[in-house]
Design an enzyme around this catalytic site. Structure first.
Site, PDB file in Angstrom:
ATOM      1  N   GLU A 170       1.124  -1.303  -0.090  1.00  0.00           N
ATOM      2  CA  GLU A 170       0.323  -0.004   0.222  1.00  0.00           C
ATOM      3  C   GLU A 170       0.900   1.043   0.285  1.00  0.00           C
ATOM      4  O   GLU A 170       1.320   1.643   1.352  1.00  0.00           O
ATOM      5  CB  GLU A 170      -0.532   0.113   1.173  1.00  0.00           C
ATOM      6  CG  GLU A 170      -1.985   1.095   0.849  1.00  0.00           C
ATOM      7  CD  GLU A 170      -2.601   1.333   2.648  1.00  0.00           C
ATOM      8  OE1 GLU A 170      -3.685   1.245   2.232  1.00  0.00           O
ATOM      9  OE2 GLU A 170      -2.091   1.017   2.810  1.00  0.00           O
ATOM     10  N   ASP A 171       1.415   1.681  -0.517  1.00  0.00           N
ATOM     11  CA  ASP A 171       2.037   3.227  -1.080  1.00  0.00           C
ATOM     12  C   ASP A 171       1.588   3.931  -1.737  1.00  0.00           C
ATOM     13  O   ASP A 171       0.899   3.384  -3.115  1.00  0.00           O
ATOM     14  CB  ASP A 171       3.925   2.353  -1.499  1.00  0.00           C
ATOM     15  CG  ASP A 171       4.379   3.809  -2.474  1.00  0.00           C
ATOM     16  OD1 ASP A 171       3.921   4.453  -1.473  1.00  0.00           O
ATOM     17  OD2 ASP A 171       5.005   3.539  -3.210  1.00  0.00           O
TER      18      ASP A 171
END
Length: 906
Positions: free
Chosen positions: A622-623
């Site tokens: 999750e970036d």
């Protein structure tokens, strides 16, 4: 994070998963056995040596993923390593970023060497939970180990020793700590009154398996006598007691008083073969010798100690012997004998804390490796709980791990808000009520957030205090094991939202200033604090911190059989500005002075370790900054994740719903965000972000904008639900093999999520889910739609068929069409205009059957299409650059899915 809407930033192409499976450091090695005892001379790893050796097979090659678009991981120990390999594949030619990748690869090799100087391989690096913390030893004691390099004195305190800081301590004469700051404490079980110590120092007790073995009262001397009489043959014991007898005789013959005194008396020494034959002849005449007859084959090759053979009779005699395991079982007493003889120094469910003497004074902390915590009577202070249930109460796993077939359909949920009552729900309630609903809804994975222990409930569980413990507010460790086991029994894989990007700053429960110093787990100074969230930032360049974090990942997989992780908020750890900066997509932003190279190296090591030890593991990144190479193999310069989360999709939908009139939506902007970077992409419409941002749910926004009353069925409600359905369908069908839905959104939960906090007087009004709405008209229709979408993918494998091929995207008519394999998707976003005959281009001429229609009455639609319109045949009219086209009726705010069932050759 940026000054412009997130979805307007064009993300870098996400790396397709090619992956690598191989040991990055050195050969595999089995776990250290639990019967380890201190040995201060050891330099590698912990100061321990093992009583017995253990071995394990080398890590098996990772099998290919079942998803068709995913290639088999090709990296390995024998494959070529290219630190910039994925740049050429993606067409990136930035020299500065390529040089950054090369420098990072050099730093990665140095970090691996640094780990090798302390540990054997990644398996040992990630197995710290086997020794650290509190563990039962078989020699009637408990071993406690903790890392606190800044402390001068360490002890374990609790009700079991009247909170005495001196009774169970580590100091001179009690092993103390090693050069790396690991404290070791032995808590001896107490001998009952009238009992005597065990005669043999190696006496062990089996606490778990067959706990009643050896409790038949046979005397140890009797066991030793039986062993000598029944196992050893006559003469064998004597031969082993006098192994040097032959050597002594030979020495006496050569150098004794009766031996040769001069060279003439010594005479000529025969060659080696002659002397050997004479020795063999004398041995054959000695019938009393029961030793095996060995022979050495001299074939002129270099001497090999393994090139030794025996005569057949001796070999078969040796093979027929069986070790006296039965005798050792009798020597190893069970739990019944232990309870009769000893009182446990610390019992199951006893509370304890660790006491440190530091340069700044005394501290009491919750052990960093504690696996279960409970608050005290006043609820102000937490204590670690010694979790050691008796063998008959230990949870026994019933189901094996399921495997994902095709796409990944994730149901994200928070256990605490999973109930309909205004309270904190438990693991047991979630297991009995929510898991069956997830299975019924058609999802094949459940992702849990807020499970790891945290003190601040309003933080959604993201301010973690104790990384090895499940949150006690939901239940016990065994309750969580049952949840995971029941999910596996329903065919659901279990993913855990793990937060290694920051930690809670709480100094009473968490890791902050753990041993009184500021350089234990976190950076010192400004870099050790998150700029906006008040959390602490890990020191990823420290070997012991890596040991802690990698062991934490392996712990959840080993102890609780977790099937994968979503690594939360990577942008917080990848940049010293914690991701709070304007990103334009320039490659310079991914390799400048604000990028934390040590955090990138940790993520590489984490993925290598997880995929090496657990080949079927799933890792999700999750970036929000779309760091290049997220899903590329680590051998080609990537980070090694399986999926990446496209955070721009929900931002785009939210921005359109709140700021743009529906008639002005741009189809080209929407489709650009949805499919610009599709491979290995996890998409979702909305997740749990409402709980930390105070936003409304999408259903609440759409229903309020349509001025609809919940539960009624009218034209406004139909139009509002139609928009929600086509948003969900186009997001799902354009995803890159993975889709996520937050709990309740599958039936259009009308309320936002809000945890109890001071701003709402700690109210639970919005910290629950209104499951009763499932049976009401509007919500029931939306749930039927969502369930059938999941079933459609289960049966047809839609989102695992490569990337979408966009054929038609018209801002004027607000119509989008694309193909994916043999399926054609047509969307009409126009809120007012319906089309009775609309032509969209198709590549294959043939017959297309309508298999899904959002306008069906069962989904709350108008049912405009008739049964005679379900089968359509293409015509030779050119459209959208294709030689063929398909004519179909498109009601407003609707979508259809067609399947090519017959190909026509012209």
């Amino acid at each position: 994070m940026a000054s412009c809407p997130l979805f307007l930033l064009v993300p870098q192409p996400p790396p397709p998963l090619v992956g690598a499976d191989g040991c990055p450091i050195c050969a595999g090695r089995g776990h250290l056995p639990p019967s380890c005892r201190p040995h201060p001379g050891r330099r590698h790893g912990y100061p321990f040596r093992c009583d017995s050796s253990s071995s394990s097979p080398a890590p098996r090659e990772r099998p290919p993923r079942p998803r068709e678009q995913r290639q088999q991981r090709s990296g390995g120990r024998g494959d070529a390593v290219d630190p910039v390999g994925f740049l050429a594949k993606l067409g990136v030619s930035d020299r500065a970023f390529a040089q950054f990748l090369r420098d990072r690869h050099k730093a990665l090799k140095d970090r691996r060497w640094e780990l090798c100087s302390r540990f054997i391989d990644l398996k040992e690096v990630s197995s710290g939970f086997e020794l650290l913390g509190m563990h039962r030893h078989r020699q009637h004691r408990i071993d406690f180990m903790e890392w606190a390099p800044g402390a001068r004195y360490c002890s374990v305190v609790g009700d079991f020793n009247q909170r005495s800081p001196t009774e169970n301590c580590a100091r001179e004469g009690h092993l103390g700590h090693d050069d790396f700051g690991y404290w070791f404490i032995i808590l001896e079980d107490k001998l009952r009154e009238g009992q005597e110590q065990d005669e043999y120092f190696f006496q062990e007790y089996n606490y778990v398996d067959d706990y009643d073995k050896g409790d038949n009262g046979i005397d140890a001397e009797e066991i030793m006598r039986r062993m000598k009489e029944e196992y050893w043959e006559p003469g064998e014991i004597r031969s082993r007691k006098s192994q040097l007898e032959m050597v002594v005789k030979l020495y006496e013959q050569m150098f004794g008083p009766n031996g040769p005194q001069t060279e003439e008396e010594l005479g000529e020494i025969p060659d080696a073969r002659t002397r050997y034959n004479e020795f063999k002849a004398s041995q054959k005449a000695d019938s009393s010798s029961l030793l095996p007859s060995y022979d050495i084959i001299d074939n002129g090759q270099p001497f090999d100690i393994f090139n030794v053979v025996t005569d057949r009779a001796s070999f078969e005699k040796f093979q027929a012997k069986k070790p006296p395991l039965a005798y050792w079982v009798e020597m190893r007493k069970g739990r019944i004998a232990w309870l009769e003889k000893y009182v446990p120094t610390i019992s199951h469910k006893d509370k304890y804390r660790v006491y440190f003497n530091t340069p700044d004074g005394a501290l009491e902390r919750v052990p960093a490796w504690a696996t279960y915590l409970l608050p005290d009577a006043e609820g102000k202070q937490s204590y670690a709980v010694h979790w050691e249930p008796p063998p008959e109460e230990i949870y026994k796993w019933r189901f094996g791990r399921p495997k994902v077939k095709g796409s990944l359909r994730i149901y994200e949920c928070h256990v605490g808000i999973s109930g309909s009552e205004q309270k904190v729900s438990s693991f047991q309630e979630f297991t009995s009520k929510v898991l069956p609903h997830i299975k019924k809804a058609g999802y094949n994975a459940v992702q849990l957030i807020g499970v790891v222990e945290h003190k601040d409930y309003s933080s959604t569980g993201y301010k973690v205090t104790n990384y090895f413990a499940v949150s006690s507010r939901f239940g016990t460790p065994d309750d969580f094991k049952k949840l995971v086991d029941e999910a596996h029994g329903l065919g659901l894989v279990v993913l855990l939202d793990i937060v290694h990007s920051y930690a809670s700053a709480d100094e009473l429960v968490g890791l902050s200033l753990y041993d009184g110093s500021n350089d234990c787990y976190f950076h010192s100074g400004k870099r050790g604090h998150h700029k906006y969230w008040g959390t602490r930032m890990f020191k990823y360049d420290d070997v012991d911190v890596l040991h802690f974090l990698l062991s934490n990942l392996n712990w959840w997989v080993t102890e609780y059989r977790i099937d994968g992780f979503q690594f939360h908020s990577l942008s917080s750890m990848l940049y010293t500005h914690n991701g709070f900066s304007t990103f334009t997509g320039s490659m310079e932003e991914y390799c400048n002075q604000y990028v934390d190279k040590d955090a990138l190296i940790y993520l590489i090591l984490a993925n290598e370790m997880l995929h090496q030890l657990h080949p079927d593991i799933i890792t999700i990144a999750e970036d929000a900054t779309f760091y290049p190479g997220l899903c590329e193999p680590t051998t080609q310069g990537g980070l090694g994740f399986d999926y990446w989360v496209n955070l721009t999709v929900p931002e785009m939908w939210l921005w359109h719903l709140e700021n743009v009139p529906e008639r002005e939506w741009s189809m080209n902007k929407i489709i650009k965000v949805l499919v610009s970077s599709n491979q290995n992409m996890l998409s979702y419409v909305e997740n749990h972000n409402q709980s930390i941002s105070g936003r409304k749910s999408f259903a609440q926004i759409i229903l309020n904008s349509g001025k609809c009353s919940v539960g009624s069925v009218d034209d406004d409600l139909i139009r509002a639900s139609s928009l929600l359905k086509i948003i969900k369908l186009i997001t799902f069908t354009t995803s890159g093999g993975a889709y996520l839905n937050f709990m309740g959104n599958e039936f259009a939960h009308p309320e936002r999520v809000e945890f109890p906090m001071p701003s709402n007087d700690y109210s639970f009004q919005f910290a629950n889910r209104q499951w009763e709405l499932l049976e009401k008209g509007f919500h029931k229709h939306v749930f039927n739609f969502d369930k059938d979408v999941m079933s459609l993918d289960e049966n047809e494998r839609i989102i695992s068929r490569g990337s979408p091929n966009i054929l038609h995207c018209d801002d004027t008519s607000m119509v989008i069409s694309f193909t994916r394999g043999p399926f054609l998707f047509v969307f009409n976003f126009n809120p007012e205009v319906s089309h009775q005959s609309y032509h969209v281009g198709v590549e294959e001429a043939g017959e297309y059957q309508l298999i899904f229609n959002t306008d069906e009455t069962t989904y709350g639609g108008c049912g405009t299409l008739k049964s005679s319109q379900y089968m359509r045949r293409t015509c030779d009219k050119r459209a959208d650059g294709c030689r063929n086209s398909l004519e179909s009726a498109l009601p407003s705010r609707s979508a259809q899915v067609y399947k090519l069932v017959r190909i026509l050759r012209i």
